[in-house]
Motif scaffolding. Structure first.
Motif, short mmCIF file in Angstrom:
data_model
loop_
_atom_site.label_atom_id
_atom_site.label_comp_id
_atom_site.label_asym_id
_atom_site.label_seq_id
_atom_site.Cartn_x
_atom_site.Cartn_y
_atom_site.Cartn_z
N LYS A 357 -39.53 -10.78 2.60
CA LYS A 357 -40.09 -10.50 3.93
C LYS A 357 -39.81 -11.56 4.68
CE LYS A 357 -40.67 -6.37 6.28
NZ LYS A 357 -41.65 -5.35 6.37
N ILE A 358 -41.07 -12.42 3.93
CA ILE A 358 -40.95 -13.76 4.24
C ILE A 358 -39.97 -14.79 4.99
CG2 ILE A 358 -42.83 -15.84 4.24
CD1 ILE A 358 -45.20 -14.18 3.17
N GLN A 359 -39.55 -14.52 3.86
CA GLN A 359 -38.31 -15.30 4.04
C GLN A 359 -36.74 -15.12 5.22
OE1 GLN A 359 -38.16 -18.56 1.99
NE2 GLN A 359 -39.93 -17.93 2.08
N GLN A 363 -36.17 -17.16 8.14
CA GLN A 363 -34.81 -17.11 8.52
C GLN A 363 -34.91 -16.70 10.24
OE1 GLN A 363 -31.93 -18.40 6.78
NE2 GLN A 363 -33.66 -18.68 5.62
N SER A 364 -34.73 -15.18 10.39
CA SER A 364 -34.24 -14.91 11.65
C SER A 364 -35.41 -15.25 12.49
CB SER A 364 -34.28 -13.88 11.52
OG SER A 364 -35.54 -12.69 11.71
N LYS A 365 -35.50 -16.30 12.14
CA LYS A 365 -37.17 -16.54 13.22
C LYS A 365 -38.26 -15.61 14.84
CE LYS A 365 -35.48 -21.91 14.21
NZ LYS A 365 -34.48 -21.33 13.49
N ALA A 366 -38.48 -14.11 13.23
CA ALA A 366 -39.46 -13.54 14.21
C ALA A 366 -40.70 -14.10 13.78
CB ALA A 366 -39.24 -12.23 12.52
N PHE A 367 -40.63 -14.73 14.95
CA PHE A 367 -42.27 -15.63 14.84
C PHE A 367 -42.56 -14.83 16.93
CE2 PHE A 367 -39.76 -19.36 13.84
CZ PHE A 367 -39.91 -19.46 12.04
N ASP A 368 -44.29 -15.26 16.37
CA ASP A 368 -45.24 -14.61 17.34
C ASP A 368 -45.55 -16.02 17.78
OD1 ASP A 368 -45.55 -12.47 18.97
OD2 ASP A 368 -47.04 -12.00 17.21
N GLY A 369 -44.86 -17.03 18.51
CA GLY A 369 -45.17 -18.33 19.15
C GLY A 369 -46.07 -18.42 18.31
N GLU A 370 -46.81 -19.87 18.35
CA GLU A 370 -46.95 -20.90 17.81
C GLU A 370 -48.56 -21.27 17.70
OE1 GLU A 370 -44.95 -25.06 18.36
OE2 GLU A 370 -43.26 -24.06 17.07
N TYR A 371 -48.81 -21.38 16.81
CA TYR A 371 -50.08 -22.09 16.97
C TYR A 371 -51.41 -23.87 16.31
CZ TYR A 371 -55.41 -22.41 15.54
OH TYR A 371 -56.68 -22.23 15.61
N ASP A 372 -50.76 -23.86 17.07
CA ASP A 372 -51.71 -25.65 17.58
C ASP A 372 -49.88 -26.29 16.64
OD1 ASP A 372 -52.05 -27.90 17.92
OD2 ASP A 372 -53.83 -27.67 16.02
N ILE A 374 -47.26 -24.78 14.92
CA ILE A 374 -47.32 -24.20 13.40
C ILE A 374 -46.90 -23.48 13.92
CG2 ILE A 374 -48.05 -23.48 10.98
CD1 ILE A 374 -48.86 -25.87 11.75
N PRO A 375 -45.28 -22.49 13.06
CA PRO A 375 -44.80 -21.01 13.64
C PRO A 375 -45.56 -19.97 13.18
CG PRO A 375 -43.49 -22.90 12.96
CD PRO A 375 -44.75 -23.28 12.82
N VAL A 376 -46.06 -18.71 13.92
CA VAL A 376 -46.87 -17.83 13.20
C VAL A 376 -45.66 -16.54 13.13
CG1 VAL A 376 -48.27 -15.73 13.97
CG2 VAL A 376 -48.81 -18.07 14.62
N ILE A 377 -44.91 -16.02 11.96
CA ILE A 377 -44.87 -14.95 11.51
C ILE A 377 -45.42 -13.88 12.12
CG2 ILE A 377 -43.49 -14.36 10.03
CD1 ILE A 377 -43.83 -16.75 8.39
N LYS A 378 -45.00 -13.23 12.75
CA LYS A 378 -44.51 -11.87 13.25
C LYS A 378 -45.92 -11.07 11.59
CE LYS A 378 -43.14 -10.24 17.39
NZ LYS A 378 -40.89 -11.36 17.56
N TYR A 379 -47.27 -10.73 11.96
CA TYR A 379 -46.96 -9.85 10.96
C TYR A 379 -46.64 -8.53 10.48
CZ TYR A 379 -50.86 -6.75 9.01
OH TYR A 379 -51.77 -5.93 8.12
N ASP A 380 -45.55 -7.60 11.31
CA ASP A 380 -45.18 -6.56 10.46
C ASP A 380 -43.87 -7.15 9.85
OD1 ASP A 380 -46.51 -4.29 11.59
OD2 ASP A 380 -45.77 -4.21 13.67
N ALA A 381 -43.14 -8.99 10.53
CA ALA A 381 -42.11 -8.76 9.74
C ALA A 381 -42.85 -9.49 8.29
CB ALA A 381 -41.85 -10.03 10.74
N ALA A 382 -43.66 -9.73 7.95
CA ALA A 382 -44.25 -10.48 6.65
C ALA A 382 -44.87 -9.33 5.79
CB ALA A 382 -45.11 -11.31 6.87
#
Ligand code: RUQ
Ligand code: CUA
Length: 657
Positions: A357-359, A363-372, A374-382
């Motif tokens: 799921k992390i991969q 791929q699909s850029k399921a991000f919750d923005g960035e932290y400094d 660095i992309p933050v993956i959505k909790y549910d997506a991982a």
């Protein structure tokens, strides 16, 4: 629950440890289980258990299932029992950019692996205070190498390894200004000036030689623990992070503001590609690299001046953050490499992340923005799923290779077994008390050997006979071969046990070194036979080339030493037999004794502080005439004309003038 409530609850639970002692008090003998831990006199244990000594800076070696202590290996702390850090040959092992550092805090042990399986070559340990990583050779059970880590402070998430021991990895616990930056800044400028680094130390396949391959520069947060991906996730490393609030004071409260901190996923294969493409920058740094040579029996310390750094912000797709509830501590990867378990110290659930799921999230850029940056993956997506209501305060997880995970709970003092697929709790066993780490032999590898589980506990109040204000910490051994965990033994430990690892005794016992070959001894001051023993003056330095064999030193009478001299006793143990060390001590020595293995040469430096006769003797009971293994050194006033003389076996000779 808000944080104040959590803290109150924590206080209540830990304060109540004594009062809510379970009825059976874990009495293993009552159920006849103690039999399972019994190893009859003269019989061998099944496993070696390498246990960190925490604030003792050492690593101890126990047998399992007996819990017998076999050896304490000095690593980051001087050890007068063995002369480590006191003999001239071993002093360089403890050299750092701060000079000689005789103490550290060893938290984690990690055995080397090949193809994801424990291979029995080396065990690594971390120094948590002055950041270092050590490699211990499992033939000699001695510390062979120590490398210091620049740009780091509090090397906690270390020394975890990749599945072929390509790298030993270490993350800084404290973010601090980089070594090449001006560090003289107000602490309140934390957010601008403090940076985090994770280090990748390469390990040579045959020799084990380490080198600081590269570091990744990251936002100024705290890295806590880590584990490598394996199998399908080989090429990735996972770190737990806390203090994403970037607080610099009262972290107890200020670093627990956010509901979630992060697990950081690092694509180290990608990092290698960037390095090949020349994307790293060489940064000035000052760090020590110390090696012990088994032929010269001497350590050397080299100061390094440069490190390769990759910037995680600009080099996209090396690092990703995954939200993880409540100040994650343990970060453990299951034997298949698919499941990554995060353990929030203040959480009442265990999140399990899926590598697949992390991969896809990446791929699909399921991000919750960035932290400094660095992309933050959505909790549910991982997230694969959560273990609900497992206990309170999960810390660390190991695996049995049969689809089950075992997690320790500090606050509720228990080990909980759960199924990785359906996330259901299967069993729970109390610990006595407040368990931290746990260990299953091979429990963080691809092939666990799921016979035993050992819990390492922080508190033993009322468990053993009292020993003053400080009570021992303990290990508890459980049989996990059946569905239910059964406690079969508990035993005290040395220092504070953090992580430990265990390996089948069959893998190590045949390889264990018995003695060093005297012919191969290339110590600068070796004496290969009694006839060659001598005392040589070089200005105010006096070198004693001494031998030891059952049951005498050669020479054993030495005269002509004067006040103001610096004396070096280079003692070669001539024995060529297993288990015959000789010791060496001289009255008034301010360092330690020496304990010299068969075939080895070790050196004690001694500066006499007064005129007189100074006895020397062997400190290790080596034969029936061990007590006779002694001699005398005469020290004369400065300016005396007594010449250097030395002898063995000349008794009642004519007195010197
Ligand atoms: S720690 S008890 Cu490894 Cu230093 Cu978790
Ligand atoms: Cu040699 Cu005792």
């Amino acid at each position: 629950m808000n944080i104040t409530k959590v803290l109150l609850l924590l206080a209540a639970v830990s304060g109540g440890v004594l009062s809510c002692k379970p009825k059976n008090a874990g009495d293993a003998s009552a159920s006849g289980n103690a039999q399972k831990a019994y190893v009859a006199p003269g019989k061998y244990d099944e496993f070696y258990n390498f246990v960190s000594g925490g604030f003792s800076g050492q690593m101890s070696v126990y047998g399992l299932p007996s819990g017998r202590l076999f050896r304490v290996i000095p690593v980051f702390s001087v050890d007068p029992e063995k002369g480590y850090g006191y003999s001239e040959e071993t002093k360089p092992m403890l050299n750092t950019s701060h000079g000689f550092v005789p103490w550290d805090d060893l938290h984690h042990t990690e055995l080397s692996q090949t193809n994801g399986e424990v291979d029995g070559k080396w065990v690594f340990g971390n120094a948590n205070n002055t950041p270092r990583v050590a490699r211990i050779d499992l033939k000699s059970f001695k510390t062979s190498e120590i490398i210091e880590l620049p740009n780091s402070a509090g090397n906690h998430s270390s020394p975890f390894i990749t599945e072929n021991t390509e790298y030993v990895v270490a993350g800084t616990r404290f973010s601090v200004p980089a070594d090449d930056a001006n560090g003289d800044v107000p602490i309140s400028t934390y957010k601008q000036n403090f940076k985090g680094y994770v280090s990748f130390i390469s390990v040579k396949k045959e020799t084990g030689d380490m080198d600081l391959a590269f570091q990744i520069e990251l936002p100024g947060i705290n890295f806590d623990l880590s584990h490598a991906g394996k199998g399908k996730s080989h090429g990735w490393f996972f770190f737990s992070c806390y203090n994403t609030e970037q607080a610099n004071s009262l972290l107890e409260v200020n670093a627990s503001q956010k509901d979630k901190d992060f697990i950081m996923a690092v694509n180290w294969k990608k990092a290698e590609e960037y390095i090949k493409a020349g994307k790293g920058r060489k940064v000035k740094a000052n760090y020590a690299h110390n090696k012990y040579n088994e032929k010269t029996h001497t350590a050397t310390s080299e100061m390094k001046s440069e490190v390769l750094v990759l910037d995680a912000k600009s080099l996209k797709d090396i690092c990703y953050f995954i939200p993880c509830p409540k100040s994650p501590h343990g970060c453990d990867v299951d034997p298949t490499g698919e499941y990554i378990v995060g353990s929030g110290k203040l959480a009442a659930l265990i999140p399990v992340f899926s590598f697949d799921k992390i991969q896809s999230a990446i791929q699909s850029k399921a991000f919750d923005g960035e932290y400094d940056g660095i992309p933050v993956i959505k909790y549910d997506a991982a997230l694969y799923g959560e273990v609900k209501k497992p206990g309170l305060g999960p810390l660390h997880t190991e695996f049995d290779g049969k689809g089950n995970a075992y997690t320790t709970f500090f606050v509720s003092s228990e080990v909980v077994k759960w199924n990785i697929k359906d996330l259901k709790v299967l069993d729970r066993a109390p610990t006595f008390y407040s368990v931290g780490h746990l260990c299953i032999p091979g429990g963080d590898s691809k092939k666990p050997n799921a016979k035993y589980l050992i819990a390492y506990n922080k508190i033993t109040k009322d468990r053993y006979i009292p020993t003053g204000p400080e009570l021992t910490q303990s290990a508890q051994l459980y049989d996990i071969s059946g569905d239910k965990m059964e406690m079969i033994l508990d035993f005290p430990t040395i220092g504070e046990p953090h992580y430990a690892q265990a390996v089948s005794a069959d893998l190590l016992k045949e390889k264990s070194l018995k003695f060093y070959k005297i012919d191969e001894n290339s110590n600068k001051y070796v004496t290969k036979g009694e006839k060659e023993s001598k005392v040589v003056r070089q200005g105010n330095e006096v070198h004693v080339y001494m031998t030891s064999i059952r049951s005498h030193f050669s020479p054993d009478n030495i005269e002509g030493i004067k006040m103001g001299d610096v004396v070096y006793f280079h003692v070669t143990n001539l024995e060529q037999d297993w288990d015959v060390p000789h010791g060496f001590a001289v009255k008034g020595a301010v360092n330690a004794e020496l304990l010299i293995m068969p075939g080895e040469t070790q050196t004690l430096k001694w500066v006499p502080d007064r005129v007189g006769i100074f006895p020397i003797y062997c400190t290790d009971f080596c034969s029936a005439l061990h007590q006779e293994m002694q001699g005398y050194v005469r020290v004369s006033p400065k300016g005396s004309s007594v010449p250097i003389s030395f002898s063995l076996g000349k008794t009642n000779a004519v007195a010197n003038k």
